[in-house]
Design a protein around this motif. Structure first.
Motif, short mmCIF file in Angstrom:
data_model
loop_
_atom_site.label_atom_id
_atom_site.label_comp_id
_atom_site.label_asym_id
_atom_site.label_seq_id
_atom_site.Cartn_x
_atom_site.Cartn_y
_atom_site.Cartn_z
N GLN A 130 0.83 -1.21 0.00
CA GLN A 130 0.00 0.00 0.00
C GLN A 130 0.87 1.26 0.00
N ARG A 185 4.04 1.50 -1.01
CA ARG A 185 4.71 1.58 -2.31
C ARG A 185 3.77 2.14 -3.37
N ASP A 186 2.54 1.62 -3.39
CA ASP A 186 1.59 2.04 -4.42
C ASP A 186 1.19 3.50 -4.27
#
Length: 116
Positions: free
Chosen positions: A95, A97-98
C-alpha cells in the motif's frame, strides 16, 4: 487449504472444519495438508475437481499423546502467528509503495523528501 482467522462464509464447493479444542487447528491443518495427494486422487469433476465431503468426514487421522500434541501446536502456532504478522506487514508495504511510487515518478516527491 487454508486457515481462516476471522469469521467467513463459503459456497457449496468448500468445506469448513473446526478443530476440537484438544486437537487444535494447527494439527488438523497439517494432518489434512499431508493427505492432500490422497484427496486429489479421489477428486471428481471436469472443469473443477471437488472432493466429496463424506470422504473428508471419513478420513482417519492418528492423534498423538496430549503432551506431544500440545508441544506441536504451541510451536507451530508461533509460525502461523509470524506468518500472519508478515502478511499484514507485506500488505502495508504494498500500500505504501503504491501510494509513493506515482509521486516519485511524477517528481512530486524526491528520495531526499523520504529520508528520515
Amino acid at each position: 487449504m487454508g486457515i481462516l482467522k476471522t469469521n467467513a462464509t463459503s459456497n457449496q464447493a468448500c468445506s469448513g472444519l473446526v478443530a476440537k479444542e484438544e486437537i487444535g487447528y494447527s494439527f488438523l491443518f497439517y494432518s489434512l495438508f499431508f493427505k492432500r495427494d490422497e484427496f486429489n486422487n479421489v477428486a471428481v469433476g471436469a472443469a473443477q475437481q471437488n472432493i466429496n465431503q463424506q470422504i473428508v468426514k471419513e478420513t482417519k487421522i492418528i492423534i498423538p499423546p496430549k503432551q506431544l500434541l500440545s508441544k506441536f501446536n504451541n510451536l507451530i502456532n508461533l509460525f502461523f502467528d509470524k506468518q500472519t504478522f508478515l502478511t499484514k506487514q507485506n500488505a502495508l508495504l504494498v500500500q505504501l509503495r503504491d501510494s509513493l511510487l506515482p509521486k516519485l515518478m511524477s517528481g512530486e516527491l524526491s528520495v531526499a523528501d523520504l529520508s528520515c
